[in-house]
Design a protein around this motif. Structure first.
Motif, PDB file in Angstrom:
ATOM      1  N   ASP A 106      46.731  -4.351 -18.072  1.00 31.94           N
ATOM      2  CA  ASP A 106      47.774  -3.750 -17.246  1.00 31.94           C
ATOM      3  C   ASP A 106      47.929  -4.446 -15.901  1.00 31.94           C
ATOM      4  O   ASP A 106      49.044  -4.565 -15.380  1.00 31.94           O
ATOM      5  CB  ASP A 106      47.476  -2.263 -17.019  1.00 31.94           C
ATOM      6  N   ASN A 107      46.819  -4.901 -15.310  1.00 30.68           N
ATOM      7  CA  ASN A 107      46.889  -5.515 -13.980  1.00 30.68           C
ATOM      8  C   ASN A 107      47.031  -7.033 -14.019  1.00 30.68           C
ATOM      9  O   ASN A 107      46.899  -7.698 -12.993  1.00 30.68           O
ATOM     10  CB  ASN A 107      45.651  -5.132 -13.174  1.00 30.68           C
ATOM     11  N   HIS A 154      42.833  -8.372 -10.030  1.00 27.84           N
ATOM     12  CA  HIS A 154      43.399  -7.879 -11.291  1.00 27.84           C
ATOM     13  C   HIS A 154      42.344  -7.042 -12.028  1.00 27.84           C
ATOM     14  O   HIS A 154      41.920  -7.393 -13.131  1.00 27.84           O
ATOM     15  CB  HIS A 154      43.841  -9.052 -12.166  1.00 27.84           C
ATOM     16  N   THR A 191      41.525  -1.503 -15.905  1.00 25.07           N
ATOM     17  CA  THR A 191      41.699  -0.063 -15.754  1.00 25.07           C
ATOM     18  C   THR A 191      40.549   0.672 -16.439  1.00 25.07           C
ATOM     19  O   THR A 191      39.796   0.091 -17.230  1.00 25.07           O
ATOM     20  CB  THR A 191      43.028   0.394 -16.372  1.00 25.07           C
TER      21      THR A 191
END
Length: 297
Positions: free
Chosen positions: A151-152, A209, A212
């Motif tokens: 996600d990041n 980054h 999660t």
């Protein structure tokens, strides 16, 4: 009067020293949380590195100060305590964190304070997030391979690492093979690593980054299953076939280049031979033409 002056001086020294020492310990706590907590706890048990509860009573202050400042040099010099710890903790060396002298001093002060503090509630090691998140090994595998992006925006694990069960080629070679990583670090250690990515090659990438909570849980489950798996016979066979195909291609390429080289070498040799034959014929013709009467006799 001298006694009064001495008592006043001692009291003034304590007033000045105590806040400074407390401030140094507070600074050490911040440094510990930022740079040490990924691999160590103080009273929370072993993670990647040892539990540091009471370390100030077990180690000489000078040794501890230097070990925090330059562990790589102490290992290189063969310090016996450092070498023993390296063997005890899976041959994973403590990295040089490039701490300033003030940060080193504050860490020592913080650990001194913790060693002398009254027992309290042990800090919990980093654990996979509980609750609604349901770990899924297939999702962890897709994150590892990169078919499901982080996600990041971090790169897929496969870019740097290999692991059993992801195909014949197995992934990158910049980082270590992670097949046995879960067995080496354990549940708590792996959770800590995924949450903080403490290693020198990972930090510059994942500090901006981070994974999660969900990604950490899925990856942890996938790694735990990979720890008890092996590369299949099919993948080993595929690797063998790829190796044979590569060798055959290399041999064909060498043969093609060699034949071309031979042609390039033969062509001027043949041309020179033909030129010599032509010159010889011309010389014979000239010799015969210069003695016409000899043939009539």
């Amino acid at each position: 009067m001298p006694a009064v002056i001495l008592a006043f001086s001692a009291g003034l020294w304590l007033v000045v020293l105590t806040p400074a020492a407390a401030q140094t310990a507070d600074q050490g706590e911040a440094v510990f949380s930022a740079k040490c907590a990924a691999c160590h706890t103080i009273g929370g048990g072993t993670l990647v590195g040892p539990d540091l509860d009471g370390v100030s009573t077990r180690r000489d202050t000078a040794w501890l100060t230097r070990w925090i400042a330059e562990p790589d040099l102490m290992l290189e010099e063969g310090d016996p305590i450092a070498v023993d710890m390296l063997a005890e903790f899976n041959d994973i060396p403590m990295p040089n964190l490039s701490l300033t002298d003030l940060e080193v001093a504050s860490l020592v002060a913080y650990m001194d304070a913790q060693s002398g503090a009254a027992p309290g509630v042990d800090p919990d090691p980093v654990q996979p997030v509980a609750g609604p998140i349901q770990p899924n090994a297939a999702t962890g595998k897709s994150l590892f391979e990169g078919s499901n992006r982080f996600d990041n925006g971090g790169p897929a694990c496969l870019a740097c690492h290999s692991i059993a069960g992801i195909g014949a080629l197995g992934g990158g070679a910049l980082g270590p093979d992670l097949t046995g990583a879960y067995g080496k670090f354990g549940e708590a250690g792996m959770a800590s690593i995924l949450a903080t990515t403490p290693f020198e090659t990972m930090s510059p990438i994942f500090d901006d980054h981070p994974l999660t909570d969900e990604e950490q849980v899925h990856l942890s489950l996938f790694l735990s299953q990979a720890a008890v798996s092996k590369r299949t016979a099919a993948s080993v066979g595929q690797l063998a076939l790829l190796g044979m195909a590569g060798a055959a291609f290399l041999l064909l390429g060498m043969q093609f280049l060699w034949r071309r080289r031979l042609r390039e070498v033969r062509r001027p040799m043949v041309a020179r031979s033909r030129a010599r034959i032509e010159r010889f014929k011309q010389a014979e013709d000239e010799r015969r033409g210069s003695t016409p009467g000899t043939e009539g006799r």
